[in-house]
Design a protein around this motif. Structure first.
Motif, PDB file in Angstrom:
ATOM      1  N   VAL A   1     -69.477  54.580 -78.040  1.00 34.50           N
ATOM      2  CA  VAL A   1     -70.263  53.381 -77.701  1.00 34.50           C
ATOM      3  C   VAL A   1     -71.742  53.741 -77.563  1.00 34.50           C
ATOM      4  CG1 VAL A   1     -70.699  51.681 -75.877  1.00 34.50           C
ATOM      5  CG2 VAL A   1     -68.360  52.138 -76.616  1.00 34.50           C
ATOM      6  N   GLY A   2     -72.025  54.850 -76.871  1.00 37.39           N
ATOM      7  CA  GLY A   2     -73.412  55.251 -76.657  1.00 37.39           C
ATOM      8  C   GLY A   2     -74.117  55.637 -77.950  1.00 37.39           C
ATOM      9  N   LEU A   3     -73.459  56.411 -78.797  1.00 41.10           N
ATOM     10  CA  LEU A   3     -74.081  56.876 -80.028  1.00 41.10           C
ATOM     11  C   LEU A   3     -74.206  55.776 -81.064  1.00 41.10           C
ATOM     12  CD1 LEU A   3     -72.342  60.360 -80.344  1.00 41.10           C
ATOM     13  CD2 LEU A   3     -74.677  59.880 -79.592  1.00 41.10           C
ATOM     14  N   SER A   4     -73.392  54.728 -80.947  1.00 38.39           N
ATOM     15  CA  SER A   4     -73.491  53.619 -81.897  1.00 38.39           C
ATOM     16  C   SER A   4     -74.604  52.641 -81.530  1.00 38.39           C
ATOM     17  CB  SER A   4     -72.158  52.869 -81.982  1.00 38.39           C
ATOM     18  OG  SER A   4     -71.858  52.242 -80.744  1.00 38.39           O
ATOM     19  N   GLY A   5     -75.184  52.795 -80.338  1.00 33.58           N
ATOM     20  CA  GLY A   5     -76.335  51.967 -79.998  1.00 33.58           C
ATOM     21  C   GLY A   5     -76.345  51.385 -78.609  1.00 33.58           C
ATOM     22  N   ARG A   6     -75.170  51.289 -77.938  1.00 35.32           N
ATOM     23  CA  ARG A   6     -75.145  50.801 -76.549  1.00 35.32           C
ATOM     24  C   ARG A   6     -75.232  52.010 -75.630  1.00 35.32           C
ATOM     25  NH1 ARG A   6     -72.966  48.199 -81.099  1.00 35.32           N
ATOM     26  NH2 ARG A   6     -72.674  45.973 -80.677  1.00 35.32           N
TER      27      ARG A   6
ATOM     28  N   LEU B   1     -61.257  57.778 -72.591  1.00 35.78           N
ATOM     29  CA  LEU B   1     -62.383  56.983 -72.093  1.00 35.78           C
ATOM     30  C   LEU B   1     -63.708  57.711 -72.325  1.00 35.78           C
ATOM     31  CD1 LEU B   1     -62.871  54.288 -70.724  1.00 35.78           C
ATOM     32  CD2 LEU B   1     -62.747  55.433 -68.503  1.00 35.78           C
ATOM     33  N   THR B   2     -63.702  59.035 -72.162  1.00 33.00           N
ATOM     34  CA  THR B   2     -64.908  59.810 -72.451  1.00 33.00           C
ATOM     35  C   THR B   2     -65.292  59.687 -73.917  1.00 33.00           C
ATOM     36  OG1 THR B   2     -64.322  61.416 -70.728  1.00 33.00           O
ATOM     37  CG2 THR B   2     -65.958  62.100 -72.344  1.00 33.00           C
ATOM     38  N   LEU B   3     -64.294  59.790 -74.791  1.00 42.67           N
ATOM     39  CA  LEU B   3     -64.547  59.650 -76.228  1.00 42.67           C
ATOM     40  C   LEU B   3     -65.104  58.275 -76.554  1.00 42.67           C
ATOM     41  CD1 LEU B   3     -64.280  60.557 -79.189  1.00 42.67           C
ATOM     42  CD2 LEU B   3     -61.889  59.801 -79.106  1.00 42.67           C
TER      43      LEU B   3
ATOM     44  N   GLY C   1     -72.563  53.390 -72.774  1.00 43.98           N
ATOM     45  CA  GLY C   1     -71.754  54.504 -73.240  1.00 43.98           C
ATOM     46  C   GLY C   1     -71.939  55.755 -72.404  1.00 43.98           C
ATOM     47  N   ALA C   2     -73.199  56.064 -72.054  1.00 43.13           N
ATOM     48  CA  ALA C   2     -73.466  57.266 -71.255  1.00 43.13           C
ATOM     49  C   ALA C   2     -72.839  57.154 -69.874  1.00 43.13           C
ATOM     50  CB  ALA C   2     -74.975  57.488 -71.146  1.00 43.13           C
TER      51      ALA C   2
ATOM     52  N   LEU D   1     -65.363  50.885 -85.523  1.00 43.57           N
ATOM     53  CA  LEU D   1     -65.659  52.222 -85.000  1.00 43.57           C
ATOM     54  C   LEU D   1     -64.791  52.545 -83.795  1.00 43.57           C
ATOM     55  CD1 LEU D   1     -67.521  54.643 -85.419  1.00 43.57           C
ATOM     56  CD2 LEU D   1     -69.137  53.574 -83.833  1.00 43.57           C
ATOM     57  N   MET D   2     -64.557  51.551 -82.941  1.00 42.93           N
ATOM     58  CA  MET D   2     -63.706  51.766 -81.769  1.00 42.93           C
ATOM     59  C   MET D   2     -62.261  52.071 -82.161  1.00 42.93           C
ATOM     60  SD  MET D   2     -65.483  51.573 -78.989  1.00 42.93           S
ATOM     61  CE  MET D   2     -66.681  52.477 -79.972  1.00 42.93           C
ATOM     62  N   ILE D   3     -61.837  51.507 -83.281  1.00 45.31           N
ATOM     63  CA  ILE D   3     -60.476  51.789 -83.774  1.00 45.31           C
ATOM     64  C   ILE D   3     -60.436  53.139 -84.486  1.00 45.31           C
ATOM     65  CG2 ILE D   3     -58.663  51.000 -85.352  1.00 45.31           C
ATOM     66  CD1 ILE D   3     -59.598  48.138 -84.819  1.00 45.31           C
ATOM     67  N   TRP D   4     -61.481  53.418 -85.251  1.00 43.41           N
ATOM     68  CA  TRP D   4     -61.526  54.647 -86.042  1.00 43.41           C
ATOM     69  C   TRP D   4     -61.530  55.897 -85.180  1.00 43.41           C
ATOM     70  CZ3 TRP D   4     -65.697  58.043 -85.748  1.00 43.41           C
ATOM     71  CH2 TRP D   4     -65.653  59.124 -86.641  1.00 43.41           C
ATOM     72  N   ALA D   5     -62.264  55.882 -84.075  1.00 44.69           N
ATOM     73  CA  ALA D   5     -62.442  57.100 -83.275  1.00 44.69           C
ATOM     74  C   ALA D   5     -61.115  57.659 -82.749  1.00 44.69           C
ATOM     75  CB  ALA D   5     -63.427  56.839 -82.141  1.00 44.69           C
ATOM     76  N   PRO D   6     -60.323  56.876 -81.993  1.00 40.76           N
ATOM     77  CA  PRO D   6     -59.056  57.453 -81.499  1.00 40.76           C
ATOM     78  C   PRO D   6     -58.058  57.750 -82.617  1.00 40.76           C
ATOM     79  CG  PRO D   6     -59.211  55.118 -80.914  1.00 40.76           C
ATOM     80  CD  PRO D   6     -60.541  55.524 -81.453  1.00 40.76           C
ATOM     81  N   LEU D   7     -58.052  56.922 -83.678  1.00 40.32           N
ATOM     82  CA  LEU D   7     -57.133  57.194 -84.787  1.00 40.32           C
ATOM     83  C   LEU D   7     -57.493  58.502 -85.490  1.00 40.32           C
ATOM     84  CD1 LEU D   7     -56.545  53.709 -86.467  1.00 40.32           C
ATOM     85  CD2 LEU D   7     -54.990  55.022 -85.017  1.00 40.32           C
ATOM     86  N   SER D   8     -58.771  58.810 -85.567  1.00 41.86           N
ATOM     87  CA  SER D   8     -59.198  60.064 -86.185  1.00 41.86           C
ATOM     88  C   SER D   8     -58.726  61.260 -85.377  1.00 41.86           C
ATOM     89  CB  SER D   8     -60.722  60.094 -86.321  1.00 41.86           C
ATOM     90  OG  SER D   8     -61.166  59.067 -87.179  1.00 41.86           O
TER      91      SER D   8
END
Length: 297
Positions: free
Chosen positions: A120-125, A113-115, A129-130, A195-202
């Motif tokens: 989310v925050g760095l992508s613009g929301r 959830l932190t990730l 996100g913060a 991006l939401m899919i990419w982050a945890p898969l990475s």
């Protein structure tokens, strides 16, 4: 309710804008539900606190926190990704997950959830996100406290204080004035979902690559997550670094969380500081180059 909230503001601000603030609050909450009223009250409390602390958008402190906020969020997300990748790597290599308990699953859930909050925050929301990243970091701390609760009475105070810096870094983006939040970088729903899919898969890929004979030491595993977070923060974050003071505040979260990750210590502190010095010079030269290019254009 309105008068009590307005008392939180400095007297000079109340005299100048009190009636306008009260009217705006009444319009926003007229006929609204409890959640809307709570959110509006929270916004007023946060705004009043920023003014009293001198970290509003018109203050130097506010602009300083705005410049450091995306980097603090990036460091928080990178640290969570590092912890999650390390946990998955250990489970894959040994075949014996050390988190097979409700508390262990909860901690790893908070890492995820932190990730996600950081992404989310760095992508613009940024605000959503913060807040998500901070709430998840708080949940991680609560889980840790519960884990050590049986021996908490015998635990030295320094060990309890050990929890404070990561939580403080996760809270730093919340001090960024709303009108100075980073711009939205990913505007399409498709890009955001990808991006939401990419982050945890990475993170999973990082853990598996490390287990597959590549032999990543923790320092490089942390460096990979930090690099990915900085790439996501992008040029808008770099353009906010205008002084060495801002650079120092932006770099501090990575050093602190690197220490908590076990990758910054006595042996690596000097190389890290040298790297930061070269990075500061490179960022300064990059800004000058782009400023000259913009001026000629």
């Amino acid at each position: 309710m309105t008068s009590r909230l307005l008392r939180l503001y400095p007297a000079e601000f109340r005299r100048a804008f009190g009636d306008e603030m009260a009217e705006a609050y009444r319009e926003a909450t007229e006929g609204a539900g409890a959640w809307t009223r709570l959110r509006e009250a929270g916004d007023i409390v946060a705004h009043a606190l920023r003014l009293r602390l001198g970290i509003g958008s018109a203050h130097r402190g506010g602009r300083l926190f705005a410049a450091a906020a995306p980097f603090a969020l990036a460091a928080t997300g990178a640290h969570a990704a590092f912890l999650l990748a390390s946990t998955l790597n250990l489970a894959y290599v040994t075949g014996r997950p050390d988190f097979e308990s409700p508390l262990g699953y909860a901690m790893n859930g908070f890492y995820v959830l932190t990730l996600i909050g950081a992404v989310v925050g760095l992508s613009g929301r940024f605000a959503v996100g913060a807040r998500t990243a901070f709430a998840a970091a708080t949940g991680t701390m609560v889980c840790f406290v519960i884990a050590v609760l049986p021996g908490a009475l015998d635990m030295p105070l320094a060990h309890v204080a050990y929890l404070a810096p990561p939580l403080a870094i996760a809270a730093l983006p919340l001090l960024c004035p709303p009108d100075l939040h980073p711009p939205c970088r990913i505007r399409t729903t498709t890009g955001f979902v990808a991006l939401m899919i990419w982050a945890p898969l990475s993170v999973v890929l990082l853990a598996l690559l490390d287990a597959g004979g590549f032999g990543m030491i923790p320092l490089w595993r942390f460096a990979v997550t930090v690099t990915a977070a900085l790439v996501l923060a992008g040029r808008p974050a770099l353009f906010g670094i205008r002084t060495y003071g801002r650079f120092a505040l932006a770099a501090a979260p990575f050093l602190v969380l690197g220490y908590f990750a076990g990758v910054v210590g006595e042996e690596t502190a000097l190389p890290c500081l040298v790297l930061l010095a070269f990075t500061a010079l490179a960022v300064r030269r990059w800004r000058r180059t782009h400023s000259d290019s913009a001026g000629h254009a």
